[in-house]
Design an enzyme around this catalytic site. Structure first.
Site, mmCIF file in Angstrom:
data_model
loop_
_atom_site.group_PDB
_atom_site.id
_atom_site.type_symbol
_atom_site.label_atom_id
_atom_site.label_comp_id
_atom_site.label_asym_id
_atom_site.label_seq_id
_atom_site.Cartn_x
_atom_site.Cartn_y
_atom_site.Cartn_z
ATOM 1 N N MET A 41 -36.940 39.780 -11.311
ATOM 2 C CA MET A 41 -38.433 40.001 -11.062
ATOM 3 C C MET A 41 -39.282 38.930 -11.805
ATOM 4 O O MET A 41 -39.308 39.200 -13.157
ATOM 5 C CB MET A 41 -38.768 41.427 -10.844
ATOM 6 C CG MET A 41 -37.976 42.323 -9.872
ATOM 7 S SD MET A 41 -38.221 41.772 -8.271
ATOM 8 C CE MET A 41 -40.119 42.058 -8.022
ATOM 9 N N ASP A 93 -39.248 43.707 1.894
ATOM 10 C CA ASP A 93 -39.560 44.602 0.670
ATOM 11 C C ASP A 93 -39.932 45.775 1.124
ATOM 12 O O ASP A 93 -41.042 46.262 1.812
ATOM 13 C CB ASP A 93 -40.887 43.990 0.135
ATOM 14 C CG ASP A 93 -40.787 42.682 -0.653
ATOM 15 O OD1 ASP A 93 -39.604 42.541 -1.774
ATOM 16 O OD2 ASP A 93 -41.441 41.579 -0.512
ATOM 17 N N SER A 132 -40.943 36.124 2.000
ATOM 18 C CA SER A 132 -41.128 37.622 2.080
ATOM 19 C C SER A 132 -41.990 38.096 2.999
ATOM 20 O O SER A 132 -43.162 37.796 3.070
ATOM 21 C CB SER A 132 -41.455 38.079 0.633
ATOM 22 O OG SER A 132 -42.098 39.597 0.952
ATOM 23 N N MET A 186 -37.171 48.830 -3.352
ATOM 24 C CA MET A 186 -37.840 49.273 -4.436
ATOM 25 C C MET A 186 -38.198 50.731 -4.186
ATOM 26 O O MET A 186 -39.500 51.256 -3.708
ATOM 27 C CB MET A 186 -39.309 48.415 -4.449
ATOM 28 C CG MET A 186 -39.190 46.884 -5.004
ATOM 29 S SD MET A 186 -40.315 45.966 -4.567
ATOM 30 C CE MET A 186 -39.847 45.597 -2.985
ATOM 31 N N HIS A 242 -34.704 44.166 -0.171
ATOM 32 C CA HIS A 242 -35.177 44.460 -1.571
ATOM 33 C C HIS A 242 -35.500 45.910 -1.642
ATOM 34 O O HIS A 242 -36.747 46.112 -1.269
ATOM 35 C CB HIS A 242 -36.145 43.337 -2.017
ATOM 36 C CG HIS A 242 -36.685 43.830 -3.198
ATOM 37 N ND1 HIS A 242 -37.687 42.889 -3.821
ATOM 38 C CD2 HIS A 242 -36.139 44.228 -4.427
ATOM 39 C CE1 HIS A 242 -37.787 43.331 -5.349
ATOM 40 N NE2 HIS A 242 -36.865 44.246 -5.542
ATOM 41 N N ASP A 290 -38.109 36.655 -7.838
ATOM 42 C CA ASP A 290 -39.148 37.225 -6.955
ATOM 43 C C ASP A 290 -40.411 37.557 -7.347
ATOM 44 O O ASP A 290 -40.445 38.164 -8.466
ATOM 45 C CB ASP A 290 -38.254 38.621 -6.287
ATOM 46 C CG ASP A 290 -39.002 39.128 -5.127
ATOM 47 O OD1 ASP A 290 -40.210 38.411 -4.718
ATOM 48 O OD2 ASP A 290 -38.691 40.247 -4.781
ATOM 49 N N GLY A 291 -41.413 36.976 -7.289
ATOM 50 C CA GLY A 291 -42.650 37.285 -7.400
ATOM 51 C C GLY A 291 -43.522 35.762 -7.790
ATOM 52 O O GLY A 291 -42.865 35.139 -8.898
ATOM 53 N N GLY A 292 -44.441 35.248 -7.093
ATOM 54 C CA GLY A 292 -45.190 34.328 -7.758
ATOM 55 C C GLY A 292 -44.617 32.996 -7.710
ATOM 56 O O GLY A 292 -45.014 32.212 -8.476
ATOM 57 N N GLY A 339 -43.700 34.886 -0.965
ATOM 58 C CA GLY A 339 -44.453 35.756 0.126
ATOM 59 C C GLY A 339 -45.609 35.117 0.156
ATOM 60 O O GLY A 339 -45.622 34.053 1.202
ATOM 61 N N SER A 340 -46.854 35.017 -0.550
ATOM 62 C CA SER A 340 -47.886 34.276 -0.278
ATOM 63 C C SER A 340 -47.718 32.826 -0.262
ATOM 64 O O SER A 340 -48.475 32.303 0.642
ATOM 65 C CB SER A 340 -48.884 34.766 -1.756
ATOM 66 O OG SER A 340 -48.424 35.620 -2.300
ATOM 67 N N GLY A 385 -44.179 45.768 -6.537
ATOM 68 C CA GLY A 385 -45.008 46.885 -5.802
ATOM 69 C C GLY A 385 -46.097 45.838 -5.058
ATOM 70 O O GLY A 385 -46.503 46.799 -3.909
ATOM 71 N N PHE A 386 -46.294 44.832 -5.467
ATOM 72 C CA PHE A 386 -47.326 43.984 -4.488
ATOM 73 C C PHE A 386 -47.110 42.529 -4.325
ATOM 74 O O PHE A 386 -46.496 41.907 -5.398
ATOM 75 C CB PHE A 386 -48.595 44.284 -5.115
ATOM 76 C CG PHE A 386 -49.263 45.606 -5.408
ATOM 77 C CD1 PHE A 386 -49.656 46.225 -4.151
ATOM 78 C CD2 PHE A 386 -48.976 46.223 -6.352
ATOM 79 C CE1 PHE A 386 -50.145 47.713 -4.388
ATOM 80 C CE2 PHE A 386 -49.264 47.647 -6.698
ATOM 81 C CZ PHE A 386 -49.844 48.183 -5.381
ATOM 82 N N GLY A 387 -47.433 41.915 -3.415
ATOM 83 C CA GLY A 387 -47.345 40.421 -3.260
ATOM 84 C C GLY A 387 -48.646 39.776 -4.041
ATOM 85 O O GLY A 387 -49.689 40.448 -4.293
ATOM 86 N N GLY A 388 -48.575 38.424 -4.028
ATOM 87 C CA GLY A 388 -49.790 37.750 -4.639
ATOM 88 C C GLY A 388 -49.834 37.992 -6.041
ATOM 89 O O GLY A 388 -51.223 37.525 -6.711
ATOM 90 N N HIS A 425 -36.714 37.603 3.353
ATOM 91 C CA HIS A 425 -36.842 38.866 2.347
ATOM 92 C C HIS A 425 -37.532 40.000 2.783
ATOM 93 O O HIS A 425 -38.827 39.872 3.289
ATOM 94 C CB HIS A 425 -37.331 38.225 1.030
ATOM 95 C CG HIS A 425 -37.305 39.047 -0.123
ATOM 96 N ND1 HIS A 425 -36.065 39.213 -0.888
ATOM 97 C CD2 HIS A 425 -38.282 39.855 -0.490
ATOM 98 C CE1 HIS A 425 -36.583 40.090 -1.838
ATOM 99 N NE2 HIS A 425 -37.751 40.493 -1.622
HETATM 100 O O1 LIG Z 1 -41.019 42.028 -4.298
HETATM 101 C C1 LIG Z 1 -42.027 41.753 -4.151
HETATM 102 C C2 LIG Z 1 -43.072 42.347 -4.765
HETATM 103 O O2 LIG Z 1 -42.479 43.532 -5.427
HETATM 104 C C3 LIG Z 1 -42.134 40.462 -3.251
HETATM 105 O O3 LIG Z 1 -40.947 40.184 -2.673
HETATM 106 C C4 LIG Z 1 -42.920 39.545 -3.870
HETATM 107 O O4 LIG Z 1 -43.982 39.893 -4.711
HETATM 108 C C5 LIG Z 1 -43.312 38.269 -3.090
HETATM 109 O O5 LIG Z 1 -44.480 38.114 -2.927
HETATM 110 P P1 LIG Z 1 -45.314 36.623 -3.628
HETATM 111 O O6 LIG Z 1 -44.343 35.616 -3.546
HETATM 112 O O7 LIG Z 1 -46.661 36.758 -3.050
HETATM 113 O O8 LIG Z 1 -45.403 37.071 -5.248
HETATM 114 FE FE LIG Z 2 -39.038 41.381 -3.125
#
Ligand SMILES: O=C(CO)[C@H](O)[C@H](O)COP(=O)(O)O
Ligand SMILES: [Fe+2]
Length: 229
Positions: free
Chosen positions: A141, A39, A12, A72, A70, A176-178, A198-199, A146-149, A37
């Site tokens: 999800m 966002d 991402s 949002m 993606h 998607d996420g973490g 992402g991170s 809303g946020f990465g990390g 990806h």
């Molecule tokens: O849709 C997303 C957040 O809404 C991102 O794609 C997702 O958070 C990826 O970041 P990470 O891998 O750092 O969690």
């Molecule tokens: Fe995403």
């Protein structure tokens, strides 16, 4: 874009250098990313604002493979044609983003893109039961969007329920996420095939030092594929 159930890693660019998106897309692809990806956040459906169709069009020439967008945002429908024209291969809308997700998925396919539907952590698998023949990808999800990390939320039961509901349909399950090397095996074991990171994908690297991207992507892929070894 052909269908296959192998593990695909989708970095991402939310975790990339915002001053250097074109080069970042090229760097992660060169380091082994399968999809990129993107966002898109509107400050209304989610409490953050990122980028729109003009940015997607600008990075499109820098992505050889799949551009996975993606959304949002709410509403979605007025913007579908713009993201398709920007070159999105997959456009994913949230089931929570409006009252007419069925119409939205039809419109995404009519615009020439693959249609994805995303579910927030609090939304049950059954919310897509009547959409399975209209969708090419279900995005589960594992953070509140809303946020990465953010910290991974275990959605293993939901993923297993969706995999059973999908049966032999050609529908991807994206997480998607973490996602990182620790959480990747949990979601792969449950039936996911597209892993957004992402991170964990961009950690430690940069366009001038992209080797860590490759190490990160290989570590996530190996952890996910390890569940089948
Ligand atoms: O849709 C997303 C957040 O809404 C991102 O794609 C997702 O958070 C990826 O970041 P990470 O891998 O750092 O969690
Ligand atoms: Fe995403």
């Amino acid at each position: 874009m052909s269908f296959d159930r192998s593990i695909k890693i989708a970095p991402s660019i939310l975790a990339a250098d915002f001053a250097n998106f074109g080069a970042e897309c090229e760097a992660v692809e060169a380091q082994g990313a399968d999809w990129v990806h993107v966002d898109v956040m509107d400050g209304h459906f989610v409490p953050n604002i990122t980028f729109g169709p003009a940015m997607c069009a600008a990075i499109r020439p820098h992505i050889k493979g799949v551009m996975d967008v993606h959304l949002m945002i709410s509403p979605v429908d007025p913007y579908i044609d713009a993201f398709a024209a920007a070159g999105a291969d997959v456009i994913t809308a949230h089931v929570e983003a409006g009252p007419h997700i069925h119409r939205t998925l039809q419109a995404i396919r009519a615009a020439g893109a693959k249609a994805g539907v995303a579910l927030n952590p609090g939304t049950p698998a059954e919310s897509v039961a009547h959409l399975l023949d209209l969708t090419d990808l279900i995005c589960v999800m594992t953070v509140n969007p809303g946020f990465g990390g953010q910290k991974f939320i275990d959605m293993g039961d939901k993923i297993r329920t969706l995999r059973a509901m999908i049966g032999d349909r050609p529908v991807h399950i994206e997480i998607d996420g973490g996602v990182d090397p620790k959480t990747a095996p949990l979601v792969a074991q449950a039936g996911a095939d597209v892993l957004v990171a992402g991170s964990a994908a961009f950690k430690g690297g940069s366009v001038s030092n992209p080797a860590p991207y490759g190490e990160n992507i290989r570590a996530i892929r190996a952890a996910a594929e390890g569940v089948w070894a």
